[in-house]
Scaffold this motif. Sequence first.
Motif: not given
Length: 416
Positions: A289-306, A336-346
């Motif tokens: 559970r924990r490792s899957a969440l950490l890996r997923s957060l890293a990937l979601v955050g990376g895609l959102g930053a791009c 700003v709309f893109a940041i909102l999208g990343m926050v929502l994806s997290v």
Amino acid sequence: MPTMTASPISARRRRLSALIRSSGFLAVCIMVTNIATYGFQIIAARILGPSQYGGVASMMSLLLVVGVVQLGMQATASRRVTGTPGQERAIEQTVLRATYRAAIVVGVVMLVASPLVWRVLRLDSIYPALLVAVCAVPLTIMGGQAGVLQGERRWLGLAMVYLALGIPRLVVTTAAMWIRPTEGAAMAGVALAQFAPAIVGWWVLRRRTPPVGAVGPVKPVVVEMLQGSIALLGFFALSNVDILIARNVLSDHVSGLYAGGLILTKAVLFLPQFVVIIAFPSMSAESSRRSALLRSLALVGGLGACAIAGSWLLSWLAMIFIGGPDYAEIQDLLWVFAILGMVLSVLQLLVYSVLARRSRLSAYFLWIAVVAVLVLGATQTTVAGLVWTVLSIDAALAAVLLSVTFWRLSQTSQRS
């Protein structure tokens, strides 16, 4: 010699078969579906213009909220299949029985509520609101089907369902709007296309029958689905209530501009959707559970930053996809709309982590945030004011849920 030529061919076929049955192929298909969904929004914005597109965007947002029953059923089915290996066929039949009943109930409720939808969303007629009720039935059925495939990690079948969700909507709805550029025509296309994934799901699961007497009771499935749907409803209410606010506190033109900005928000939100779908079975297992969440957060955050960097540096290019010159007033706000999208994806990932653990506390925080958006959003009079208000509340909620989630996971690991 025939054996020597047949062997490389057989090896290539095996590799190709393994590829299309892998989670990577599913990720590609989900991204294709998201691109098709994004394409539908772009085309609708261009064909209909800000005033008509605002109504379509609000109905699609409502459909996402209605879809919490579908997602609740999908999460329930996936978690149950993952947690009880060897009983997949019996669980499948139980889940599908519950799904068909839920689909009928949701369809009837939306049919009864259609006059209210018509008035609240200020639609041209009641006809589009009735079509939202039609869409709700196959949408809910798809949830149970997708959940079984997800829990069994049958990625190819699930990929086919998701492709059937996105591509027919793009093709059919574009044709409908081309013939008649109205809210009603757009929703007629959406309603017709919505049956495609349910039909594909039925076809993929058509030959699987459980042992005699193995089908379990429906009530526990429905109860778990309802519990999960409360959290999902909170998330989708939070991620869609701002367009409803915009339709009621801003003019048609300005609310249409806000809806155009949300095209980018939804694109960033759904870009990493494949991460949630693939990771959910692992988040349902306590050991991973924990490792899957950490890996997923890293990937979601990376895609959102791009996506944020791209919308800031290439805002002129993003405007082409938003809807063109008619939406030029919001170009400086696209990042700003893109940041909102990343926050929502997290937030979406954290909500599914909650569902995987069957925790209920976090659902209360979601609904508190919804109330805050309603109260503070209703006082705004501009696109910038509304988007910054929503972003501030969502970011605060993400920080709270991250803290609560990792605290809970640390408590669980200490007990084990």
